[in-house]
Motif scaffolding. Sequence first.
Motif, mmCIF file in Angstrom:
data_model
loop_
_atom_site.group_PDB
_atom_site.id
_atom_site.type_symbol
_atom_site.label_atom_id
_atom_site.label_comp_id
_atom_site.label_asym_id
_atom_site.label_seq_id
_atom_site.Cartn_x
_atom_site.Cartn_y
_atom_site.Cartn_z
ATOM 1 N N GLY A 25 10.135 -5.460 4.036
ATOM 2 C CA GLY A 25 9.258 -4.573 4.781
ATOM 3 C C GLY A 25 9.265 -4.775 6.276
ATOM 4 O O GLY A 25 8.531 -4.105 6.996
ATOM 5 N N ILE A 28 9.549 -1.546 8.618
ATOM 6 C CA ILE A 28 8.707 -0.362 8.473
ATOM 7 C C ILE A 28 8.253 0.097 9.858
ATOM 8 O O ILE A 28 7.566 -0.619 10.557
ATOM 9 C CB ILE A 28 7.483 -0.627 7.575
ATOM 10 C CG1 ILE A 28 7.924 -0.984 6.165
ATOM 11 C CG2 ILE A 28 6.571 0.615 7.533
ATOM 12 C CD1 ILE A 28 6.788 -1.337 5.223
ATOM 13 N N SER A 29 8.688 1.291 10.210
ATOM 14 C CA SER A 29 8.317 1.821 11.521
ATOM 15 C C SER A 29 6.876 2.314 11.510
ATOM 16 O O SER A 29 6.293 2.551 10.449
ATOM 17 C CB SER A 29 9.244 2.977 11.907
ATOM 18 O OG SER A 29 8.966 4.112 11.116
ATOM 19 N N GLU A 30 6.335 2.468 12.688
ATOM 20 C CA GLU A 30 4.961 2.953 12.799
ATOM 21 C C GLU A 30 4.814 4.342 12.179
ATOM 22 O O GLU A 30 3.817 4.632 11.519
ATOM 23 C CB GLU A 30 4.546 2.988 14.272
ATOM 24 C CG GLU A 30 3.089 3.272 14.487
ATOM 25 C CD GLU A 30 2.685 3.166 15.941
ATOM 26 O OE1 GLU A 30 1.837 3.976 16.363
ATOM 27 O OE2 GLU A 30 3.206 2.300 16.655
ATOM 28 N N HIS A 32 6.375 5.528 9.649
ATOM 29 C CA HIS A 32 6.463 5.476 8.194
ATOM 30 C C HIS A 32 5.354 4.661 7.555
ATOM 31 O O HIS A 32 5.179 4.718 6.336
ATOM 32 C CB HIS A 32 7.804 4.887 7.761
ATOM 33 C CG HIS A 32 8.968 5.732 8.151
ATOM 34 N ND1 HIS A 32 10.212 5.214 8.338
ATOM 35 C CD2 HIS A 32 9.082 7.062 8.396
ATOM 36 C CE1 HIS A 32 11.049 6.181 8.679
ATOM 37 N NE2 HIS A 32 10.381 7.315 8.724
ATOM 38 N N TYR A 33 4.615 3.897 8.340
ATOM 39 C CA TYR A 33 3.646 2.976 7.771
ATOM 40 C C TYR A 33 2.578 3.697 6.946
ATOM 41 O O TYR A 33 2.346 3.349 5.797
ATOM 42 C CB TYR A 33 2.983 2.114 8.850
ATOM 43 C CG TYR A 33 2.081 1.072 8.248
ATOM 44 C CD1 TYR A 33 2.594 -0.142 7.833
ATOM 45 C CD2 TYR A 33 0.730 1.323 8.030
ATOM 46 C CE1 TYR A 33 1.796 -1.101 7.232
ATOM 47 C CE2 TYR A 33 -0.083 0.374 7.430
ATOM 48 C CZ TYR A 33 0.451 -0.837 7.041
ATOM 49 O OH TYR A 33 -0.346 -1.771 6.440
ATOM 50 N N ARG A 34 1.947 4.703 7.512
ATOM 51 C CA ARG A 34 0.842 5.367 6.810
ATOM 52 C C ARG A 34 1.295 6.064 5.528
ATOM 53 O O ARG A 34 0.690 5.877 4.469
ATOM 54 C CB ARG A 34 0.118 6.340 7.731
ATOM 55 C CG ARG A 34 -1.118 6.952 7.089
ATOM 56 C CD ARG A 34 -2.080 7.464 8.150
ATOM 57 N NE ARG A 34 -3.379 7.792 7.676
ATOM 58 C CZ ARG A 34 -4.316 6.951 7.287
ATOM 59 N NH1 ARG A 34 -4.064 5.664 7.277
ATOM 60 N NH2 ARG A 34 -5.496 7.352 6.893
ATOM 61 N N TYR A 37 2.091 3.370 3.017
ATOM 62 C CA TYR A 37 0.878 2.716 2.533
ATOM 63 C C TYR A 37 0.187 3.579 1.480
ATOM 64 O O TYR A 37 -0.208 3.098 0.425
ATOM 65 C CB TYR A 37 -0.075 2.438 3.702
ATOM 66 C CG TYR A 37 -1.326 1.713 3.274
ATOM 67 C CD1 TYR A 37 -1.370 0.332 3.276
ATOM 68 C CD2 TYR A 37 -2.437 2.414 2.841
ATOM 69 C CE1 TYR A 37 -2.505 -0.346 2.859
ATOM 70 C CE2 TYR A 37 -3.579 1.747 2.419
ATOM 71 C CZ TYR A 37 -3.612 0.371 2.433
ATOM 72 O OH TYR A 37 -4.737 -0.293 2.014
ATOM 73 N N GLU A 61 3.041 -4.295 -1.141
ATOM 74 C CA GLU A 61 3.959 -4.428 -0.009
ATOM 75 C C GLU A 61 5.390 -4.072 -0.393
ATOM 76 O O GLU A 61 6.115 -3.451 0.389
ATOM 77 C CB GLU A 61 3.895 -5.841 0.549
ATOM 78 C CG GLU A 61 2.574 -6.154 1.235
ATOM 79 C CD GLU A 61 2.440 -7.618 1.615
ATOM 80 O OE1 GLU A 61 3.476 -8.302 1.724
ATOM 81 O OE2 GLU A 61 1.303 -8.072 1.798
ATOM 82 N N MET A 64 5.628 -0.325 -0.614
ATOM 83 C CA MET A 64 5.644 0.205 0.754
ATOM 84 C C MET A 64 7.031 0.075 1.375
ATOM 85 O O MET A 64 7.533 1.012 2.000
ATOM 86 C CB MET A 64 4.640 -0.543 1.646
ATOM 87 C CG MET A 64 3.223 -0.109 1.501
ATOM 88 S SD MET A 64 2.131 -1.006 2.635
ATOM 89 C CE MET A 64 2.785 -0.562 4.233
ATOM 90 N N ALA A 68 9.251 3.232 2.563
ATOM 91 C CA ALA A 68 9.629 3.354 3.972
ATOM 92 C C ALA A 68 11.148 3.395 4.119
ATOM 93 O O ALA A 68 11.675 4.157 4.943
ATOM 94 C CB ALA A 68 9.037 2.203 4.785
#
Length: 92
Positions: A25, A28-30, A32-34, A37, A61, A64, A68
């Motif tokens: 993980g 994981i770019s910003e 793609h995070y939401r 998640y 995790e 996720m 991502a």
Amino acid sequence: MPEGNGISVDDDRKSELSDLVSQLGAGISEAHYRPAYEAAANVCSGIFSTIPVDLHDVTHEAIMAGYAAALRDLEKGNLDDQVRERADVIDG
């Protein structure tokens, strides 16, 4: 029904899994995070009752990280043959 199946995982194994998932993980770019998640939360809601409680975080995790990675591949156009075949069927 209580969460988890009553099985516990020893600390060494849990740490090993956690380290592996952290490596997966790490990218994981910003952006793609939401979505990653939220997708993991949806998947985990259906499986948490079947896995040891002390693996809930590492499982979330890992999901996720996979989600991502899939988003990243889609953005880059890295589609495998199965995805291309499904797209052809949908585009009909």
